[in-house]
Design an enzyme around this catalytic site. Structure first.
Site, short mmCIF file in Angstrom:
data_model
loop_
_atom_site.label_atom_id
_atom_site.label_comp_id
_atom_site.label_asym_id
_atom_site.label_seq_id
_atom_site.Cartn_x
_atom_site.Cartn_y
_atom_site.Cartn_z
CB SER A 112 -0.96 0.01 1.20
OG SER A 112 -2.08 -0.80 0.93
CE LYS A 115 -4.60 2.09 -0.31
NZ LYS A 115 -3.96 0.78 -0.20
CB SER A 292 -4.32 1.45 4.04
OG SER A 292 -3.46 1.04 2.99
#
Length: 458
Positions: A112, A115, A292
């Site tokens: 993640s 991101k 997230s």
């Protein structure tokens, strides 16, 4: 600094300001009322109280760590075998000077932390107050025929007017239904138009089991609560039909049979009878980064694609993100991405690319990216770092001084963010651990915390 310290110092400042105002008012009142009584003695006002601010900006003159100092300080933490294969980079935020690196040009599974790229591209591309509109249109050639038209908002909520929504500021089905009723249309049928997005709804490298696991849902142009089946449950499973779910929820609100809702394109032209807007971009980015949230990340990726004239699809979103970052000099040559969230096992990023993005946000040359720093979870304080960096014996005082986006997949742990070292210098860092052992998350936290604990100038 830790948010609690900021609030405390603010309260002190406000309290002192109020005290001074009260003292001034009382002094003036005494002078005025005593002007007609020469015998009355007016006491001198008390000395002005100076507040000691709890938030102090870092000094531009704070000494920069040396590469040798960083290397020596990290040696013990890097020896942990549960780190697996670790790539990383540490940079001085102000000067972009690389202070330490290890396999930083190796494409790795970023999880993640991907991101970070999506958020940075959004800040470069979209208006901070940008919203997404979900509409209901009527087909005047078929009285009572309505179509719910998706505009890219994944968190349309079925919560009642007086109920909290899982996603802050979410648009509501109840508002759409109220507007339809006020329009004078008597609904007879309802369809859902998902055509604003194109291509596959699941990215390569996604595991369909992650839908039941609550990590993802098929990405569609309108979704009910980002596909969350139990919106008020943290670990809610997700739906395989989130767009159809939104239509069914609206059908129920309008007194129609939810089982009769189908997927179809809206009539052209169609008459708009209702519309609701999402929360503004900055609130959506904060929720996406702190939690997230993969669904929100994918939808924002398509938002960037739309703004840059690309297909509203997984490839379109990825291409738009990488193009916008390359436009400010970020080296994206080794990036191989298939989604905007980092959930795919096919994603690859180098630690160097990630660190360049964070440094661009923390450094002096790309102020449009500065809000990215405020969107990173705070160690020991917020988001996915709220329960990490709390062991002072292991992590020292990193809590509150370190902010980072996390990344977690099976045998993968990653952190990308900023930390203020003991000497007051702001550093950016990226750490990606693939093939990690069972304590890999603790091990990578220890590496990051070490950057806070040392001056690293010897």
């Amino acid at each position: 600094m830790c948010p609690r310290q900021w609030r405390r110092s603010t309260h002190v400042t406000i309290g002192v300001s109020v005290l001074l105002l009260v003292v001034a008012v009382l002094t003036v009142a005494v002078v005025i009322t005593g002007a007609h009584d020469p015998s009355r003695q007016v006491a001198p006002p008390p000395a002005v109280v100076a507040a000691d601010p709890g938030v102090v900006p870092v000094s531009d003159g704070a000494p920069m760590p040396t590469a040798a100092g960083i290397t020596a300080a990290l040696a013990a933490a890097l020896a942990d075998p549960d780190l697996g294969f670790l790539g990383g980079r540490v940079t001085d935020a102000a000067s972009a000077t690389e202070l330490w690196s290890q396999h930083d040009d190796m494409p790795m599974l970023p999880a993640s932390t991907n991101k970070v790229l999506t958020t940075a591209a959004a800040l470069l591309t979209l208006d901070r107050d940008a919203t997404l509109t979900t509409r209901v249109v009527a087909d005047d050639t078929a009285p009572g025929a309505l179509v719910l038209v998706g505009g890219g908002d994944p968190v349309l909520s079925a919560a009642g007017p007086d109920e909290d929504t899982w996603y802050g500021g979410a648009a509501r089905i109840s508002d759409l239904a109220a507007q339809v009723r006020a329009s004078g249309v008597t609904p007879t049928t309802l369809q859902v138009d998902l055509s604003a997005f194109s291509g596959a709804t699941m990215a390569p490298g996604w595991d369909p089991l992650d839908i039941d696991g609550g990590d993802i849902a098929p990405i569609e142009a309108v979704m009910l609560d980002a596909g969350r089946i139990q919106p008020t449950t943290v670990e809610s499973k997700r739906s395989t039909t989130p767009g159809l779910d939104a239509g069914r929820a609206l059908a129920v609100a309008l007194g129609l049979d939810p089982a009769a809702v189908t997927i179809a394109r809206a009539p052209v032209p169609g008459r708009e009878v209702a519309a609701v807007r999402s929360a503004p971009l900055m609130l959506r980015l904060r929720q996406m980064m702190y939690a997230s949230d993969n669904v929100m990340a994918e939808s924002i990726g398509r938002e960037i694609a739309a703004a840059t004239g690309r297909p509203h699809s997984f490839p379109g979103g990825v291409d738009a993100v990488l193009h916008q970052l390359a436009g400010i000099g970020i080296d994206t040559a080794e990036a191989t991405l298939v989604d905007s969230s980092g959930l795919s096992l096919d994603d690859r990023l180098t630690p160097k690319t990630l660190d360049e993005v964070v440094q661009a946000a923390a450094g002096p040359d790309h102020l449009a990216l500065r809000p990215l720093l405020d969107l990173l979870p705070i160690a020991g304080g917020s988001g996915t770092l709220s329960d990490r960096f709390l062991d002072r014996d292991r992590d020292g005082d990193a809590a509150g001084w370190l902010r980072a986006k996390t990344g977690s997949l099976t045998a993968t742990n990653a952190l990308a963010g900023v930390v203020t070292d003991r000497g007051g210098r702001v550093l950016t860092f990226t750490l990606i651990s693939n093939d990690a052992g069972p304590t890999g998350r603790t091990a990578i936290d220890t590496v990051a915390a070490t950057l806070r604990s040392c001056g690293c100038r010897t």
